[in-house]
Design a protein around this motif. Structure first.
Motif, PDB file in Angstrom:
ATOM      1  N   LEU A  24      -4.803   3.747   4.862  1.00 45.69           N
ATOM      2  CA  LEU A  24      -5.097   3.663   3.203  1.00 45.69           C
ATOM      3  C   LEU A  24      -5.372   2.144   3.002  1.00 45.69           C
ATOM      4  O   LEU A  24      -4.743   1.196   3.656  1.00 45.69           O
ATOM      5  CB  LEU A  24      -3.890   4.228   2.591  1.00 45.69           C
ATOM      6  CG  LEU A  24      -2.421   3.537   2.546  1.00 45.69           C
ATOM      7  CD1 LEU A  24      -1.938   3.825   1.525  1.00 45.69           C
ATOM      8  CD2 LEU A  24      -1.877   3.969   3.834  1.00 45.69           C
ATOM      9  N   PRO A  25      -6.287   1.703   2.293  1.00 42.28           N
ATOM     10  CA  PRO A  25      -6.411   0.318   1.795  1.00 42.28           C
ATOM     11  C   PRO A  25      -5.147  -0.105   1.102  1.00 42.28           C
ATOM     12  O   PRO A  25      -4.494   0.858   0.339  1.00 42.28           O
ATOM     13  CB  PRO A  25      -7.498   0.305   0.779  1.00 42.28           C
ATOM     14  CG  PRO A  25      -7.683   1.667   0.460  1.00 42.28           C
ATOM     15  CD  PRO A  25      -7.054   2.599   1.278  1.00 42.28           C
ATOM     16  N   PHE A  26      -4.574  -1.363   1.145  1.00 41.76           N
ATOM     17  CA  PHE A  26      -3.614  -1.923   0.224  1.00 41.76           C
ATOM     18  C   PHE A  26      -3.984  -3.167   0.058  1.00 41.76           C
ATOM     19  O   PHE A  26      -3.677  -4.186   0.735  1.00 41.76           O
ATOM     20  CB  PHE A  26      -2.272  -1.737   1.135  1.00 41.76           C
ATOM     21  CG  PHE A  26      -1.072  -1.558   0.372  1.00 41.76           C
ATOM     22  CD1 PHE A  26      -0.628  -0.451   0.012  1.00 41.76           C
ATOM     23  CD2 PHE A  26      -0.358  -2.597  -0.067  1.00 41.76           C
ATOM     24  CE1 PHE A  26       0.791  -0.194  -0.569  1.00 41.76           C
ATOM     25  CE2 PHE A  26       1.098  -2.721  -0.703  1.00 41.76           C
ATOM     26  CZ  PHE A  26       1.524  -1.475  -0.973  1.00 41.76           C
ATOM     27  N   PHE A  50      -6.846  -3.051   5.194  1.00 37.76           N
ATOM     28  CA  PHE A  50      -6.305  -1.418   5.476  1.00 37.76           C
ATOM     29  C   PHE A  50      -4.917  -1.548   6.333  1.00 37.76           C
ATOM     30  O   PHE A  50      -4.775  -2.203   7.187  1.00 37.76           O
ATOM     31  CB  PHE A  50      -7.472  -0.637   6.176  1.00 37.76           C
ATOM     32  CG  PHE A  50      -8.453   0.089   5.484  1.00 37.76           C
ATOM     33  CD1 PHE A  50      -8.242   1.317   5.094  1.00 37.76           C
ATOM     34  CD2 PHE A  50      -9.394  -0.738   4.861  1.00 37.76           C
ATOM     35  CE1 PHE A  50      -9.174   1.988   4.432  1.00 37.76           C
ATOM     36  CE2 PHE A  50     -10.498  -0.182   4.209  1.00 37.76           C
ATOM     37  CZ  PHE A  50     -10.163   1.273   3.781  1.00 37.76           C
ATOM     38  N   PHE A  73      -5.390   6.979  -2.061  1.00 37.74           N
ATOM     39  CA  PHE A  73      -4.646   7.881  -1.094  1.00 37.74           C
ATOM     40  C   PHE A  73      -4.778   9.205  -1.677  1.00 37.74           C
ATOM     41  O   PHE A  73      -4.677   9.616  -2.844  1.00 37.74           O
ATOM     42  CB  PHE A  73      -3.335   7.481  -1.200  1.00 37.74           C
ATOM     43  CG  PHE A  73      -2.433   8.414  -0.149  1.00 37.74           C
ATOM     44  CD1 PHE A  73      -2.507   8.290   1.036  1.00 37.74           C
ATOM     45  CD2 PHE A  73      -1.733   9.563  -0.669  1.00 37.74           C
ATOM     46  CE1 PHE A  73      -1.569   9.082   2.163  1.00 37.74           C
ATOM     47  CE2 PHE A  73      -0.956  10.122   0.093  1.00 37.74           C
ATOM     48  CZ  PHE A  73      -0.935   9.908   1.468  1.00 37.74           C
ATOM     49  N   SER A 115      -5.709   7.028  -7.238  1.00 37.99           N
ATOM     50  CA  SER A 115      -5.775   5.397  -7.164  1.00 37.99           C
ATOM     51  C   SER A 115      -4.380   4.859  -7.651  1.00 37.99           C
ATOM     52  O   SER A 115      -4.114   4.628  -8.690  1.00 37.99           O
ATOM     53  CB  SER A 115      -6.780   5.082  -8.353  1.00 37.99           C
ATOM     54  OG  SER A 115      -8.023   5.602  -7.939  1.00 37.99           O
ATOM     55  N   TYR A 145      -2.212  -3.921   9.944  1.00 37.29           N
ATOM     56  CA  TYR A 145      -2.926  -4.315   8.854  1.00 37.29           C
ATOM     57  C   TYR A 145      -4.131  -5.316   9.182  1.00 37.29           C
ATOM     58  O   TYR A 145      -3.805  -6.478   9.421  1.00 37.29           O
ATOM     59  CB  TYR A 145      -2.020  -5.152   7.956  1.00 37.29           C
ATOM     60  CG  TYR A 145      -2.475  -5.496   6.504  1.00 37.29           C
ATOM     61  CD1 TYR A 145      -2.910  -4.503   5.673  1.00 37.29           C
ATOM     62  CD2 TYR A 145      -2.035  -6.539   5.770  1.00 37.29           C
ATOM     63  CE1 TYR A 145      -3.566  -4.698   4.387  1.00 37.29           C
ATOM     64  CE2 TYR A 145      -2.774  -7.127   4.475  1.00 37.29           C
ATOM     65  CZ  TYR A 145      -3.391  -6.053   3.681  1.00 37.29           C
ATOM     66  OH  TYR A 145      -3.827  -6.190   2.608  1.00 37.29           O
ATOM     67  N   ALA A 164      -0.073  -3.790  -6.063  1.00 34.39           N
ATOM     68  CA  ALA A 164      -1.035  -3.747  -5.061  1.00 34.39           C
ATOM     69  C   ALA A 164      -1.661  -2.517  -5.398  1.00 34.39           C
ATOM     70  O   ALA A 164      -1.182  -1.467  -5.942  1.00 34.39           O
ATOM     71  CB  ALA A 164      -0.147  -3.303  -3.899  1.00 34.39           C
ATOM     72  N   TYR A 165      -3.169  -2.525  -4.849  1.00 37.49           N
ATOM     73  CA  TYR A 165      -3.892  -1.244  -5.365  1.00 37.49           C
ATOM     74  C   TYR A 165      -4.220  -0.523  -4.117  1.00 37.49           C
ATOM     75  O   TYR A 165      -4.459  -1.070  -3.226  1.00 37.49           O
ATOM     76  CB  TYR A 165      -5.158  -2.055  -6.006  1.00 37.49           C
ATOM     77  CG  TYR A 165      -4.939  -2.730  -7.270  1.00 37.49           C
ATOM     78  CD1 TYR A 165      -5.118  -2.103  -8.255  1.00 37.49           C
ATOM     79  CD2 TYR A 165      -4.477  -4.100  -7.154  1.00 37.49           C
ATOM     80  CE1 TYR A 165      -4.766  -2.548  -9.688  1.00 37.49           C
ATOM     81  CE2 TYR A 165      -4.388  -4.591  -8.318  1.00 37.49           C
ATOM     82  CZ  TYR A 165      -4.455  -4.241  -9.665  1.00 37.49           C
ATOM     83  OH  TYR A 165      -4.164  -4.694 -10.678  1.00 37.49           O
ATOM     84  N   SER A 166      -4.357   0.701  -4.278  1.00 39.73           N
ATOM     85  CA  SER A 166      -4.617   1.585  -3.140  1.00 39.73           C
ATOM     86  C   SER A 166      -5.588   2.596  -3.521  1.00 39.73           C
ATOM     87  O   SER A 166      -5.925   2.776  -4.573  1.00 39.73           O
ATOM     88  CB  SER A 166      -3.229   1.908  -2.429  1.00 39.73           C
ATOM     89  OG  SER A 166      -3.548   2.632  -1.169  1.00 39.73           O
ATOM     90  N   TRP A 210       4.845   3.702  -6.914  1.00 37.08           N
ATOM     91  CA  TRP A 210       3.699   3.945  -7.773  1.00 37.08           C
ATOM     92  C   TRP A 210       4.327   4.842  -8.868  1.00 37.08           C
ATOM     93  O   TRP A 210       4.761   6.135  -8.408  1.00 37.08           O
ATOM     94  CB  TRP A 210       2.476   4.604  -7.027  1.00 37.08           C
ATOM     95  CG  TRP A 210       1.642   5.290  -8.015  1.00 37.08           C
ATOM     96  CD1 TRP A 210       1.194   4.509  -9.297  1.00 37.08           C
ATOM     97  CD2 TRP A 210       0.667   6.160  -7.767  1.00 37.08           C
ATOM     98  NE1 TRP A 210       0.148   5.406  -9.756  1.00 37.08           N
ATOM     99  CE2 TRP A 210      -0.006   6.550  -8.995  1.00 37.08           C
ATOM    100  CE3 TRP A 210       0.673   7.247  -6.870  1.00 37.08           C
ATOM    101  CZ2 TRP A 210      -0.923   7.582  -9.134  1.00 37.08           C
ATOM    102  CZ3 TRP A 210      -0.347   8.285  -6.849  1.00 37.08           C
ATOM    103  CH2 TRP A 210      -0.870   8.325  -8.001  1.00 37.08           C
TER     104      TRP A 210
END
Length: 234
Positions: free
Chosen positions: A211-213, A165, A224, A228, A161, A220-222, A122
């Motif tokens: 964390l969502p991934f 998540f 944390f 964002s 996974y 990839a969006y998350s 990121w």
């Protein structure tokens, strides 16, 4: 059309292991979708909180009323919805985007860790020109290696996974800070920094983290720690 949103904030009581609600919020109003722009008009905003082991009555919040605009993106055949806002981040007044992530009830959510494999960065710009790695994560089978360069912290462990998540169990904590507290991180190649295991400090997540991934091609969006991240596969 009309919409309603509800949010519940809670913590896990370390003494009992039970979920304890700390506060709740709800909004309702009307919305209009123009292309990918979601225009909302909030007509009712309320919250309540736990006070002396009892939930308070609902309290109206007039500051939450009014119109707002966001960008909507559907991922994973509509199973995941990103609602993205733009604004400045105080105190630096940096224009950046942040998003909320919603999973559609009853939809088939991601759970195949094959699409996670590899290294993801990121990159974030503090001045709108240059960029630095704000967060790096490497997936190798069911092993995860996560680095937060600005903190000088690294966490490794096993993960699962499921339902979008990444859930990590107990972690091994490393630091790139020397005994004086100076961060010696390699900002361009964070995994190649000089890492050490401190004698006492276990970091922020000794018992794990989640964390969502959500992978979308090379991105990839998350979410944390209130941020964002949008990762790019290396």
């Amino acid at each position: 059309g009309a919409f309603v949103t509800e949010e519940t904030y809670f913590y896990i009581d370390p003494a009992t292991g039970k979920k304890e609600i700390s506060s709740q919020y709800k909004l309702d109003g009307t919305y209009e979708l123009k292309g990918s722009n979601l225009i909302t008009n909030i007509t009712n905003s309320q919250f309540r909180y736990m006070d002396s082991n009892k939930m308070s009555d609902w309290i109206s919040d007039d500051e939450g009323l009014g119109q707002d605009t966001a960008s909507v993106t559907l991922l994973k055949d509509g199973a995941v919805m990103l609602v993205e806002y733009s604004g400045s981040s105080e105190p630096y007044s940096i224009e950046q985007s942040y998003f909320s992530m919603y999973f559609k009830k009853g939809a088939a959510l991601p759970g195949n860790n094959d699409e996670l494999q590899g290294t993801w960065y990121w990159n974030f710009s503090m001045d709108g020109k240059s960029s630095e790695i704000r967060m790096a994560v490497k997936f190798d089978g069911d092993n995860i290696d996560l680095v937060i360069p600005a903190w000088g912290q690294r966490y490794t462990g096993k993960y699962t996974y499921k339902d979008g998540f990444v859930v990590v169990g107990e972690t091994t904590f490393y630091t790139s800070r020397n005994e004086k507290g100076e961060n010696l991180i390699n900002m361009e190649k964070p995994f190649e920094s000089e890492w050490r295991i401190p004698s006492e400090d276990q970091g922020y997540y000794p018992n794990g983290l989640s964390l969502p991934f959500i992978v979308d091609g090379k991105k990839a969006y998350s979410i944390f720690e209130g941020l964002s991240p949008v990762f790019t596969k290396q």
